[in-house]
Design an enzyme around this catalytic site. Sequence first.
Site, mmCIF file in Angstrom:
data_model
loop_
_atom_site.group_PDB
_atom_site.id
_atom_site.type_symbol
_atom_site.label_atom_id
_atom_site.label_comp_id
_atom_site.label_asym_id
_atom_site.label_seq_id
_atom_site.Cartn_x
_atom_site.Cartn_y
_atom_site.Cartn_z
ATOM 1 N N ILE A 104 0.835 -1.209 0.000
ATOM 2 C CA ILE A 104 0.000 0.000 0.000
ATOM 3 C C ILE A 104 0.869 1.259 0.000
ATOM 4 O O ILE A 104 0.592 2.219 -0.718
ATOM 5 C CB ILE A 104 -0.938 -0.010 1.238
ATOM 6 C CG1 ILE A 104 -1.955 -1.156 1.123
ATOM 7 C CG2 ILE A 104 -1.654 1.332 1.387
ATOM 8 C CD1 ILE A 104 -2.746 -1.432 2.403
ATOM 9 N N ASP A 120 13.969 3.416 10.242
ATOM 10 C CA ASP A 120 13.133 2.439 10.941
ATOM 11 C C ASP A 120 12.203 3.248 11.850
ATOM 12 O O ASP A 120 12.679 3.991 12.720
ATOM 13 C CB ASP A 120 14.048 1.511 11.763
ATOM 14 C CG ASP A 120 13.272 0.438 12.511
ATOM 15 O OD1 ASP A 120 12.110 0.688 12.905
ATOM 16 O OD2 ASP A 120 13.832 -0.650 12.724
ATOM 17 N N TYR A 180 -2.126 -7.605 16.564
ATOM 18 C CA TYR A 180 -2.427 -6.722 15.423
ATOM 19 C C TYR A 180 -3.722 -5.952 15.680
ATOM 20 O O TYR A 180 -3.778 -4.730 15.522
ATOM 21 C CB TYR A 180 -2.540 -7.563 14.151
ATOM 22 C CG TYR A 180 -2.753 -6.753 12.886
ATOM 23 C CD1 TYR A 180 -1.674 -6.144 12.244
ATOM 24 C CD2 TYR A 180 -4.019 -6.607 12.320
ATOM 25 C CE1 TYR A 180 -1.851 -5.404 11.078
ATOM 26 C CE2 TYR A 180 -4.209 -5.874 11.151
ATOM 27 C CZ TYR A 180 -3.122 -5.281 10.534
ATOM 28 O OH TYR A 180 -3.309 -4.548 9.381
HETATM 29 N N1 LIG Z 1 -2.907 -5.547 3.188
HETATM 30 C C1 LIG Z 1 -4.003 -5.456 3.926
HETATM 31 O O1 LIG Z 1 -4.946 -6.222 3.740
HETATM 32 C C2 LIG Z 1 -4.109 -4.389 4.981
HETATM 33 C C3 LIG Z 1 -5.371 -4.150 5.547
HETATM 34 C C4 LIG Z 1 -5.508 -3.172 6.526
HETATM 35 C C5 LIG Z 1 -4.415 -2.442 6.942
HETATM 36 N N2 LIG Z 1 -3.201 -2.704 6.380
HETATM 37 C C6 LIG Z 1 -2.082 -1.896 6.871
HETATM 38 O O2 LIG Z 1 -1.490 -1.198 5.799
HETATM 39 C C7 LIG Z 1 -0.100 -0.996 6.066
HETATM 40 C C8 LIG Z 1 0.679 -1.492 4.871
HETATM 41 O O3 LIG Z 1 0.380 -2.869 4.698
HETATM 42 P P1 LIG Z 1 0.750 -3.680 3.375
HETATM 43 O O4 LIG Z 1 -0.318 -4.674 3.161
HETATM 44 O O5 LIG Z 1 1.159 -2.765 2.284
HETATM 45 O O6 LIG Z 1 1.993 -4.497 3.965
HETATM 46 P P2 LIG Z 1 3.439 -4.779 3.376
HETATM 47 O O7 LIG Z 1 4.037 -5.801 4.286
HETATM 48 O O8 LIG Z 1 3.382 -5.043 1.928
HETATM 49 O O9 LIG Z 1 4.154 -3.363 3.606
HETATM 50 C C9 LIG Z 1 4.504 -2.895 4.883
HETATM 51 C C10 LIG Z 1 5.770 -2.108 4.738
HETATM 52 O O10 LIG Z 1 6.133 -1.583 6.044
HETATM 53 C C11 LIG Z 1 7.536 -1.741 6.180
HETATM 54 N N3 LIG Z 1 7.940 -1.723 7.588
HETATM 55 C C12 LIG Z 1 7.654 -2.661 8.536
HETATM 56 N N4 LIG Z 1 8.252 -2.320 9.688
HETATM 57 C C13 LIG Z 1 8.900 -1.155 9.477
HETATM 58 C C14 LIG Z 1 9.689 -0.308 10.293
HETATM 59 N N5 LIG Z 1 9.959 -0.615 11.569
HETATM 60 N N6 LIG Z 1 10.195 0.831 9.741
HETATM 61 C C15 LIG Z 1 9.946 1.153 8.456
HETATM 62 N N7 LIG Z 1 9.215 0.376 7.625
HETATM 63 C C16 LIG Z 1 8.704 -0.765 8.142
HETATM 64 C C17 LIG Z 1 7.829 -3.081 5.505
HETATM 65 O O11 LIG Z 1 9.200 -3.230 5.198
HETATM 66 C C18 LIG Z 1 6.952 -2.978 4.257
HETATM 67 O O12 LIG Z 1 7.614 -2.322 3.214
HETATM 68 C C19 LIG Z 1 0.193 -1.734 7.363
HETATM 69 O O13 LIG Z 1 0.170 -0.827 8.440
HETATM 70 C C20 LIG Z 1 -0.964 -2.715 7.476
HETATM 71 O O14 LIG Z 1 -1.232 -3.094 8.793
HETATM 72 C C21 LIG Z 1 -3.024 -3.640 5.420
#
Ligand SMILES: NC(=O)c1ccc[n+]([C@@H]2O[C@H](COP(=O)([O-])OP(=O)(O)OC[C@H]3O[C@@H](n4cnc5c(N)ncnc54)[C@H](O)[C@@H]3O)[C@@H](O)[C@H]2O)c1
Length: 254
Positions: free
Chosen positions: A23, A66, A161
């Site tokens: 995202i 980070d 979570y």
């Molecule tokens: N995919 C879904 O269905 C969904 C639904 C609701 C909410 N979300 C939320 O959306 C956000 C993005 O999710 P996504 O699906 O794109 O996940 P993803 O795992 O593809 O991306 C998450 C990104 O966050 C980065 N990250 C993690 N820890 C970090 C840190 N300490 N410092 C910097 N970067 C860090 C990861 O390296 C990764 O690039 C998250 O907060 C997730 O909880 C996702």
Amino acid sequence: MYLEELFSLKGKVALVTGAGRGIGQVVALGLAKAGAAVAIFSRTGAAQTAKQIEAIGGKAYDLIVDVTQEDQVDRGIAEVLRLAGSLDIVFNNAGVCLHKDTLDATIAEWKEVIDINLTGEYIVARAAARAMIAQGIKGSIINMASMSGTVANIPQWQASYNASKAGVIHLTRSLALEWAPHGIRVNSLSPGYINTPMSVDTPQDLKDAWLPLIPQHRFGEPEELMPAVLYLASPWAGYTTGADVIVDGGYTAF
Ligand SMILES: NC(=O)c1ccc[n+]([C@@H]2O[C@H](COP(=O)([O-])OP(=O)(O)OC[C@H]3O[C@@H](n4cnc5c(N)ncnc54)[C@H](O)[C@@H]3O)[C@@H](O)[C@H]2O)c1
């Protein structure tokens, strides 16, 4: 022309955390398409996201940060101000998910999820707000929550979570009140199941169990979050603060 007036981000500087994939990557590119210069915080560098932004003629600042490390975040925000001269929009997105029964999960696992998803967003929002207040910027902070902050999902167990995302929604309301006098708006975005690497890594039997629970019987695409992000980012959403915008195909409607 009218849409441009409402949603153009020309001249604005946006920060997206966790923008190396998923995202965050799509939203970083979307904000650039709307005209913003985009700074990216990721743990390992997000060269591909920066390249995508530059390919459409946009400006990207790829910074290794980070979000759980306060000193790194402070340095990163200072670098954004030095390189881009402003900070108007924050998409506070970095996050992780753990599917594990609570009876088996360790406290270290609980702490890691809370640290990244809740404390990380707190650290980034606070550093950004300090910079905005110092510069007199009436910015917009968009915290990434989830429908899991409103409902506890089944059949997977993910208490850490769910708790972290409920925390993000209430943190958002709290910061919205605290920073309203400075003209800073704070809202959260709560997606349902979205097609990203986070969900692609999910076992097929689990995804098969999720589908019938989603009224639209499909996963969302990251691009489908972009209109909500643009709305919350736009100065025309000036009266919207402390809100949680749910984009979940109807999941939380019942
Ligand atoms: N995919 C879904 O269905 C969904 C639904 C609701 C909410 N979300 C939320 O959306 C956000 C993005 O999710 P996504 O699906 O794109 O996940 P993803 O795992 O593809 O991306 C998450 C990104 O966050 C980065 N990250 C993690 N820890 C970090 C840190 N300490 N410092 C910097 N970067 C860090 C990861 O390296 C990764 O690039 C998250 O907060 C997730 O909880 C996702």
